[in-house]
Write a protein that holds these residues in place. Structure first.
Motif, PDB file in Angstrom:
ATOM      1  N   CYS A  66      16.992 -18.488   6.039  1.00  0.00           N
ATOM      2  CA  CYS A  66      18.051 -19.058   6.485  1.00  0.00           C
ATOM      3  C   CYS A  66      18.910 -18.165   7.113  1.00  0.00           C
ATOM      4  CB  CYS A  66      18.724 -19.632   5.256  1.00  0.00           C
ATOM      5  SG  CYS A  66      19.330 -18.752   3.953  1.00  0.00           S
ATOM      6  N   LEU A 122      21.646 -24.005  -5.505  1.00  0.00           N
ATOM      7  CA  LEU A 122      20.627 -23.019  -5.044  1.00  0.00           C
ATOM      8  C   LEU A 122      20.193 -22.270  -6.003  1.00  0.00           C
ATOM      9  CD1 LEU A 122      22.917 -21.906  -2.092  1.00  0.00           C
ATOM     10  CD2 LEU A 122      20.925 -23.338  -1.954  1.00  0.00           C
ATOM     11  N   CYS A 172      18.114 -18.813   0.567  1.00  0.00           N
ATOM     12  CA  CYS A 172      16.659 -19.048   0.535  1.00  0.00           C
ATOM     13  C   CYS A 172      15.893 -17.755  -0.292  1.00  0.00           C
ATOM     14  CB  CYS A 172      16.023 -19.433   1.847  1.00  0.00           C
ATOM     15  SG  CYS A 172      15.765 -17.824   2.916  1.00  0.00           S
ATOM     16  N   THR A 183      15.975 -23.559   8.842  1.00  0.00           N
ATOM     17  CA  THR A 183      15.879 -23.735   7.436  1.00  0.00           C
ATOM     18  C   THR A 183      14.379 -23.371   7.208  1.00  0.00           C
ATOM     19  OG1 THR A 183      14.861 -25.900   7.587  1.00  0.00           O
ATOM     20  CG2 THR A 183      17.376 -25.699   7.185  1.00  0.00           C
ATOM     21  N   SER A 198      13.833 -26.695   1.334  1.00  0.00           N
ATOM     22  CA  SER A 198      12.818 -25.538   1.765  1.00  0.00           C
ATOM     23  C   SER A 198      13.725 -24.406   0.911  1.00  0.00           C
ATOM     24  CB  SER A 198      12.384 -25.414   2.841  1.00  0.00           C
ATOM     25  OG  SER A 198      11.954 -26.664   3.536  1.00  0.00           O
ATOM     26  N   PHE A 199      14.858 -24.135   0.917  1.00  0.00           N
ATOM     27  CA  PHE A 199      15.513 -23.117   0.304  1.00  0.00           C
ATOM     28  C   PHE A 199      15.238 -22.949  -1.340  1.00  0.00           C
ATOM     29  CE2 PHE A 199      19.136 -23.244   3.654  1.00  0.00           C
ATOM     30  CZ  PHE A 199      18.065 -22.850   4.709  1.00  0.00           C
ATOM     31  N   PRO A 255      10.325 -23.824  -1.558  1.00  0.00           N
ATOM     32  CA  PRO A 255       9.624 -23.604  -0.266  1.00  0.00           C
ATOM     33  C   PRO A 255       8.676 -24.570   0.070  1.00  0.00           C
ATOM     34  CG  PRO A 255       9.905 -21.627  -1.443  1.00  0.00           C
ATOM     35  CD  PRO A 255      10.443 -22.879  -2.437  1.00  0.00           C
ATOM     36  N   THR A 307      17.498 -28.129   3.801  1.00  0.00           N
ATOM     37  CA  THR A 307      17.883 -27.153   2.709  1.00  0.00           C
ATOM     38  C   THR A 307      17.101 -27.244   1.708  1.00  0.00           C
ATOM     39  OG1 THR A 307      20.272 -27.645   3.653  1.00  0.00           O
ATOM     40  CG2 THR A 307      19.861 -26.787   1.406  1.00  0.00           C
TER      41      THR A 307
END
Lengths: 306, 256
Positions: B228, B53, B223, A23, A268-269, A272, A266
């Motif tokens: 990723c 996301l 990301c 990650t 960090s996605f 950041p 996850t």
């Protein structure tokens, strides 16, 4: 001043926040956002002896409060790592750990033996829990006999700190944590992703090329927390908690359940800087609560006076 | 080019059709002179429970005098639906600028910009950049129907615009890749963005004629910064990340 450092044996981590393998790339992907040396450690993208292309696209799908991935350990292999990546990551002023993976026990042994010689890598995370590879990976971490064998053999050749990353896809994760401890692991980290799947009703096909993948993100947090709590009560080696930690409060739950450190994955996605925000948040929380050392809250819910 | 995370202020949310809208975001006093055509941003969607996301959008336009960036967005799911409800002065958390960019051609070359549907988005900023380098590209834009004939005025300022619609409601009837200018004109460079079947046809057209061609791809991303390895595209150099080694690829590197 609040002390948030932690140790695995004599290996010191200046903060209890690490970034989870797969990650955080090789760290440099995040250089623009913050100084990654602030972290207690970074665990690099999983490595294999030989290069791997990983699984075909699509290898990711968003799911409620999380995501499934089936990247499949895409990496350029150990030789490339030693030559091109190791010199760069050695410059970080924090612990740089490698997550090691094999299709066979011999792969793990060969990797561990060679990485033992890399001066700037003070520890490895033995990944016996990757759900996205056909050979090895989770197969080693979901059978107590093969888990014992691979941990024992790696322990025999690897002289630095050995962390075993556990799979949640088992009946009782405590059995595997105890085996890791018995075979000389210095710490355990948990959980790896939970095996899951998702189907596209428009095309009437699975979203992932591999059909199944590993679930991560807030969706897995309650299950991860439960397993960390169970394991922390059963072993005396440090437990590193992983699973859907998005913010300081999430991280604190893991410490209170018995984790000595956490890994941010996850999150960090999406942000950041999640890991560095959590470090700041932990210091602030402990200060406000009047604790001087984060150790005071590790496993707090198990203490007899509450 | 330093990647940054910033809260940008919505200057305008311009509804174009029932499916498309443009968000104009103010970068206030930040230096945005390093943003290049083809690059994208990752937007955090706050007002949607089912959106976890970030969402990637290519940079549609940059106004260097007002220090704003524009995103042309098509509503395809809950994330984009939530974004369509943003109002002036709302803030949006954005990571930018991300990815590589289109290359600038040799002087004196003839250029075609070919965009299908929402794929026209990055071609406006690219077209403006090419104009600033002295090129006058042709544009070939394709839509489902006249309803989706978006913001053509802006594109008219860049060069000659040719249109194709699937129902023939405006421009030539049929797919953009069937348009007659592809037979009558001769280009040295083609830059394209749109649905993958369209891009594959454009790539075949260019390969057959040995035309330099770059396409901007849109893969599912987590990301957006190369961490990723989810958004890979299968290339002659192996699996490459669309987010960092793309989104712009030379067709010779793709296995099409």
């Amino acid at each position: 001043m609040v002390n948030i450092g932690f140790n695995i044996g004599d290996l010191h981590f200046k903060t209890p926040v690490l970034t989870a393998s797969g990650t955080f790339g090789y760290g440099s992907e995040f250089d623009d956002f913050f100084d990654v040396s602030i972290l207690g450690g970074i665990i690099l993208k999983g490595i294999t002896l030989e290069p791997r292309e990983g699984n075909p696209y699509p290898r990711m799908v968003e799911t409620p409060s999380g995501m499934l991935n089936s990247v499949g350990l895409q990496n350029k292999g150990l030789e490339y790592f030693e030559k091109d990546i190791y010199p760069q990551v050695s410059a970080y002023n924090t612990n740089v750990l490698l997550n090691i993976n094999g299709s066979t026990v011999d792969d793990y042994i060969a990797l561990a033996y060679r990485i033992n010689k890399l001066e700037k890598i003070p520890a490895v995370e033995l990944n016996i829990s990757c759900p996205n590879v056909k050979m090895g990976g989770m197969a080693f971490g979901t059978n107590t006999e093969t888990a014992r064998t691979v941990i024992k053999k790696v322990r025999a050749v690897y002289k630095k700190k050995l962390i075993v990353k556990l799979s949640p896809n088992v009946t009782d994760i405590v059995d595997f944590a105890c085996i890791a401890q018995e075979e000389g692991a210095d710490a355990v980290s948990l959980i790896n992703t939970i095996l899951g799947m998702a189907i596209d009703t428009k095309s009437m096909k699975p979203f992932l090329s591999t059909i199944t993948g590993g679930l991560s993100g807030p969706a897995v947090k309650p299950a991860a927390l439960r397993m960390v709590w169970q394991v922390a009560k059963a072993v005396s080696i440090p437990v590193i908690g992983i699973g859907g930690i998005m913010n300081t409060s999430d991280a604190l739950e893991f410490f209170l359940a018995g984790a000595s450190a956490v890994q941010i994955g996850t999150a960090s996605f999406i942000d950041p800087k999640a890991s560095v925000r959590i470090i700041e948040g932990l210091e602030q929380y402990l200060g406000e609560k009047g604790f001087s050392n984060i150790k005071e809250i590790v496993g707090y819910i198990n203490k007899p006076n509450i | 080019m330093v990647k940054r995370i910033e809260n940008l202020v919505v200057v305008e949310n311009k509804s174009l059709t029932k499916d498309y809208f443009i968000l104009v975001l103010s970068c206030a006093n930040k230096d945005i002179s390093d943003i290049k055509p083809g690059q994208f941003v990752q937007v955090k969607v706050d007002k949607s429970h089912s959106t976890f996301l970030r969402r990637p959008f290519s940079v549609h336009d940059v106004d260097f005098s007002k220090n704003t960036i524009s995103l042309l967005i098509k509503i395809v799911g809950n994330g984009t639906l939530a974004l369509s409800g943003l109002k002036k002065n709302d803030t949006l958390n954005v990571i930018y600028p991300l990815g590589n960019s289109f290359s600038i051609p040799q002087p004196g070359k003839r250029i075609l910009l070919a965009g299908g549907g929402c794929g026209i988005a990055p071609l406006l900023f690219l077209g403006k950049k090419l104009r600033s380098h002295g090129f006058i590209p042709d544009l070939l834009l394709g839509f489902k129907d006249v309803e989706q004939g978006l913001e053509i005025d802006e594109y008219n300022k860049i060069g000659r615009v040719y249109l194709a619609t699937e129902d023939g409601s405006v421009g030539q009837k049929g797919y953009l890749t069937d348009h007659s200018i592809l037979k009558s004109e001769k280009y040295d460079y083609v830059y394209s963005c749109g649905p993958e079947p369209m891009l594959k046809n454009i790539a075949r057209y260019c390969k057959d004629r040995k035309i330099f061609c770059e396409v901007s791809l849109e893969n599912l991303m987590a990301c957006g910064i190369g961490a990723c390895l989810c958004c890979v595209v299968d290339t002659v150099k192996g699996n490459l990340c669309t987010c960092t080694e793309g989104p712009v690829f030379n067709i010779n590197d793709l296995k099409w």
